[in-house]
Motif scaffolding. Structure first.
Motif, short mmCIF file in Angstrom:
data_model
loop_
_atom_site.label_atom_id
_atom_site.label_comp_id
_atom_site.label_asym_id
_atom_site.label_seq_id
_atom_site.Cartn_x
_atom_site.Cartn_y
_atom_site.Cartn_z
N THR A 88 41.06 32.89 46.23
CA THR A 88 40.96 31.03 46.78
C THR A 88 43.04 31.82 46.39
OG1 THR A 88 41.15 32.07 43.92
CG2 THR A 88 39.53 31.33 44.23
N GLU A 89 43.08 31.21 46.32
CA GLU A 89 45.09 31.15 46.10
C GLU A 89 45.20 32.20 45.68
OE1 GLU A 89 43.65 26.91 46.09
OE2 GLU A 89 42.85 28.43 44.32
N GLU A 90 46.70 32.80 46.80
CA GLU A 90 47.39 34.00 46.27
C GLU A 90 46.45 34.76 46.90
OE1 GLU A 90 50.03 33.86 43.43
OE2 GLU A 90 51.31 31.87 44.01
N GLN A 91 45.66 35.27 47.60
CA GLN A 91 44.65 36.19 47.85
C GLN A 91 44.71 36.50 49.59
OE1 GLN A 91 40.89 35.42 46.18
NE2 GLN A 91 41.09 37.42 44.29
N VAL A 92 44.78 37.61 49.57
CA VAL A 92 44.73 38.43 51.31
C VAL A 92 43.53 38.61 51.49
CG1 VAL A 92 45.57 40.03 52.71
CG2 VAL A 92 47.13 39.18 50.77
#
Length: 194
Positions: free
Chosen positions: A73-77
């Motif tokens: 999800t958001e802010e994950q690589v």
């Protein structure tokens, strides 16, 4: 959206004007619709992603059955295990929501890191942090029972309940959907009684 990347990176380092310019110049944003396959089994991975918006599921197919490995999800690589290796993937990456990502590739990374060594150092620090988190998560998963896994997910990633179908969550937790229903009922009953 590029501001989201700068905000994320500022958690790890002071963003200088030079670094901000490097990121702004070398960031490529793409949007993908829900249901898009970013990677399929057998594909050679030439891209990695930083999620700005949305949810991506990683899974394998084993004996004809999908097994969810991770939700991003958001802010994950999202870096496929075969990224930049010219070997076929064993995994699938599927957008389970509409997503917006920053896209990287080995050639761009090499050019950017040569031009801006600070970015390479920062990437290494972030990779080490992600690896440590993944090791902790894997250890916790291996040493817990399905109910503990579900409770841990509720504690650490409660948004997944609304964002992913129950059968995918069950697979992620290593149980069948019916078992997840029983776990949820048991937890609910404990809360009602106490």
């Amino acid at each position: 959206m590029k501001k989201e990347i700068l905000k994320y990176l500022s958690k790890y380092t002071k963003i200088t004007n030079e670094l901000e310019n490097a990121i702004t110049e070398n960031t490529f944003i793409k949007s993908f619709n829900k249901g898009t396959m970013l990677l399929s089994e057998g594909d050679v991975s030439t891209e990695c992603y930083f999620l700005l918006k949305g949810c991506v599921r990683s899974y394998i197919i084993e004996k004809g059955e999908e097994k969810t490995v991770e939700f991003y999800t958001e802010e994950q690589v999202v870096t496929p295990s075969n990224y930049g290796k010219s070997t076929p993937s064993n995994y699938y990456l599927e957008c389970i929501e509409d997503v917006i990502v920053s896209v990287g590739n080995p050639k761009l990374e090499e050019e950017t890191f040569q031009k801006y060594p600070q970015l390479e150092s920062l990437s290494r620090v972030i990779a080490e942090i992600i690896m440590a988190k993944n090791q902790d998560s894997f250890a916790k998963f291996k040493t817990s029972n399905p109910e503990e896994r579900y409770l841990n997910m509720l504690k650490t990633r409660p948004e997944l309940i609304q964002r992913a179908p129950q059968h995918q969550i069950a697979s992620y937790l290593g149980v069948k959907p019916e078992s997840l229903s029983r776990i949820r009922k048991r937890i609910f009953d404990k809360k009602v009684i106490s």
